[in-house]
Scaffold this motif. Sequence first.
Motif, PDB file in Angstrom:
ATOM      1  N   THR A  31      -0.806  -7.671  -4.599  1.00 12.01           N
ATOM      2  CA  THR A  31      -1.128  -6.254  -4.442  1.00 12.01           C
ATOM      3  C   THR A  31      -0.847  -5.749  -3.026  1.00 12.01           C
ATOM      4  N   SER A  32      -0.957  -6.614  -2.006  1.00 11.96           N
ATOM      5  CA  SER A  32      -0.690  -6.237  -0.601  1.00 11.96           C
ATOM      6  C   SER A  32       0.140  -7.315   0.077  1.00 11.96           C
ATOM      7  N   PRO A  33       1.357  -7.574  -0.375  1.00 10.60           N
ATOM      8  CA  PRO A  33       2.119  -8.704   0.179  1.00 10.60           C
ATOM      9  C   PRO A  33       2.439  -8.586   1.664  1.00 10.60           C
ATOM     10  N   ASP A  34       2.562  -7.384   2.194  1.00 16.04           N
ATOM     11  CA  ASP A  34       2.912  -7.235   3.612  1.00 16.04           C
ATOM     12  C   ASP A  34       1.878  -7.864   4.540  1.00 16.04           C
ATOM     13  N   ALA A  35       0.623  -7.887   4.144  1.00 16.01           N
ATOM     14  CA  ALA A  35      -0.432  -8.455   4.982  1.00 16.01           C
ATOM     15  C   ALA A  35      -0.263  -9.966   5.162  1.00 16.01           C
ATOM     16  N   TYR A  36       0.470 -10.611   4.262  1.00 12.59           N
ATOM     17  CA  TYR A  36       0.615 -12.061   4.272  1.00 12.59           C
ATOM     18  C   TYR A  36       1.829 -12.530   5.070  1.00 12.59           C
ATOM     19  N   PHE A  37       2.637 -11.596   5.534  1.00  9.52           N
ATOM     20  CA  PHE A  37       3.847 -11.970   6.255  1.00  9.52           C
ATOM     21  C   PHE A  37       3.941 -11.275   7.608  1.00  9.52           C
ATOM     22  N   VAL A  38       2.805 -11.194   8.277  1.00 13.34           N
ATOM     23  CA  VAL A  38       2.731 -10.615   9.613  1.00 13.34           C
ATOM     24  C   VAL A  38       2.836 -11.763  10.606  1.00 13.34           C
ATOM     25  N   GLY A  40       2.228 -14.023  13.722  1.00 15.63           N
ATOM     26  CA  GLY A  40       1.100 -14.277  14.612  1.00 15.63           C
ATOM     27  C   GLY A  40      -0.267 -14.197  13.958  1.00 15.63           C
ATOM     28  N   VAL A  41      -0.334 -14.308  12.636  1.00 14.81           N
ATOM     29  CA  VAL A  41      -1.638 -14.296  11.952  1.00 14.81           C
ATOM     30  C   VAL A  41      -2.448 -15.501  12.420  1.00 14.81           C
ATOM     31  N   LYS A  42      -3.681 -15.270  12.798  1.00 16.76           N
ATOM     32  CA  LYS A  42      -4.570 -16.341  13.239  1.00 16.76           C
ATOM     33  C   LYS A  42      -5.145 -17.070  12.015  1.00 16.76           C
ATOM     34  N   PRO A  43      -5.475 -18.357  12.166  1.00 17.39           N
ATOM     35  CA  PRO A  43      -6.014 -19.125  11.041  1.00 17.39           C
ATOM     36  C   PRO A  43      -7.232 -18.478  10.371  1.00 17.39           C
ATOM     37  N   ALA A  44      -8.137 -17.916  11.148  1.00 19.23           N
ATOM     38  CA  ALA A  44      -9.325 -17.284  10.551  1.00 19.23           C
ATOM     39  C   ALA A  44      -8.922 -16.093   9.685  1.00 19.23           C
ATOM     40  N   ALA A  45      -7.943 -15.334  10.140  1.00 13.45           N
ATOM     41  CA  ALA A  45      -7.464 -14.182   9.359  1.00 13.45           C
ATOM     42  C   ALA A  45      -6.765 -14.657   8.086  1.00 13.45           C
ATOM     43  N   ALA A  46      -6.044 -15.760   8.175  1.00 15.08           N
ATOM     44  CA  ALA A  46      -5.370 -16.315   6.995  1.00 15.08           C
ATOM     45  C   ALA A  46      -6.400 -16.738   5.946  1.00 15.08           C
ATOM     46  N   ARG A  47      -7.460 -17.410   6.404  1.00 13.51           N
ATOM     47  CA  ARG A  47      -8.516 -17.818   5.468  1.00 13.51           C
ATOM     48  C   ARG A  47      -9.180 -16.604   4.829  1.00 13.51           C
ATOM     49  N   ALA A  48      -9.404 -15.563   5.623  1.00  9.73           N
ATOM     50  CA  ALA A  48     -10.046 -14.347   5.102  1.00  9.73           C
ATOM     51  C   ALA A  48      -9.157 -13.659   4.073  1.00  9.73           C
ATOM     52  N   LEU A  49      -7.846 -13.636   4.315  1.00 14.45           N
ATOM     53  CA  LEU A  49      -6.921 -13.011   3.369  1.00 14.45           C
ATOM     54  C   LEU A  49      -6.996 -13.675   1.996  1.00 14.45           C
ATOM     55  N   CYS A  50      -7.157 -14.984   1.988  1.00 14.73           N
ATOM     56  CA  CYS A  50      -7.122 -15.739   0.728  1.00 14.73           C
ATOM     57  C   CYS A  50      -8.502 -16.098   0.178  1.00 14.73           C
ATOM     58  N   TRP A  73      -0.105 -18.757   3.156  1.00  9.52           N
ATOM     59  CA  TRP A  73      -0.079 -19.361   1.829  1.00  9.52           C
ATOM     60  C   TRP A  73      -1.315 -20.239   1.711  1.00  9.52           C
ATOM     61  N   GLY A  74      -2.080 -20.068   0.673  1.00 13.60           N
ATOM     62  CA  GLY A  74      -3.253 -20.905   0.456  1.00 13.60           C
ATOM     63  C   GLY A  74      -4.252 -20.861   1.592  1.00 13.60           C
ATOM     64  N   GLY A  75      -4.355 -19.724   2.252  1.00 10.93           N
ATOM     65  CA  GLY A  75      -5.312 -19.578   3.344  1.00 10.93           C
ATOM     66  C   GLY A  75      -4.914 -20.278   4.623  1.00 10.93           C
ATOM     67  N   THR A  76      -3.632 -20.655   4.746  1.00 10.00           N
ATOM     68  CA  THR A  76      -3.161 -21.344   5.947  1.00 10.00           C
ATOM     69  C   THR A  76      -1.966 -20.615   6.552  1.00 10.00           C
TER      70      THR A  76
END
Length: 116
Positions: A31-38, A40-50, A73-76
Amino acid sequence: MSGALGTRPGLVVLGVPGFVRDAPAAVPCRTSPDAYFVEGVKPAAARALCSGCGYLVACRAFALARPGLVGVWGGTTWGERGRMRRAAVVERGPPAGGVKAGVSLVRVRVGNRESR
């Protein structure tokens, strides 16, 4: 071509796994793929996204098997997955088929001869 980006053919081209593409319920990365391909995403933000995604473990395994995948991918993050792969190699040892060039080889005694 009349299809817009984000249609099923577009998702296949981007490498979205079938379990995500065909998910019966809306998956946040669809639904929001652009948020997953930014960058410099920090690990905490990656976990929150997933967080809360029912495909978290399968998605992480999918990405770990494909080193070229970038993004979350997979919160990482890409960097986290690289560290996970390296840690797995250290834990399991090198693959049975041998090691890559440039790595020190262990001396093996074959009969009366020593081999590298």
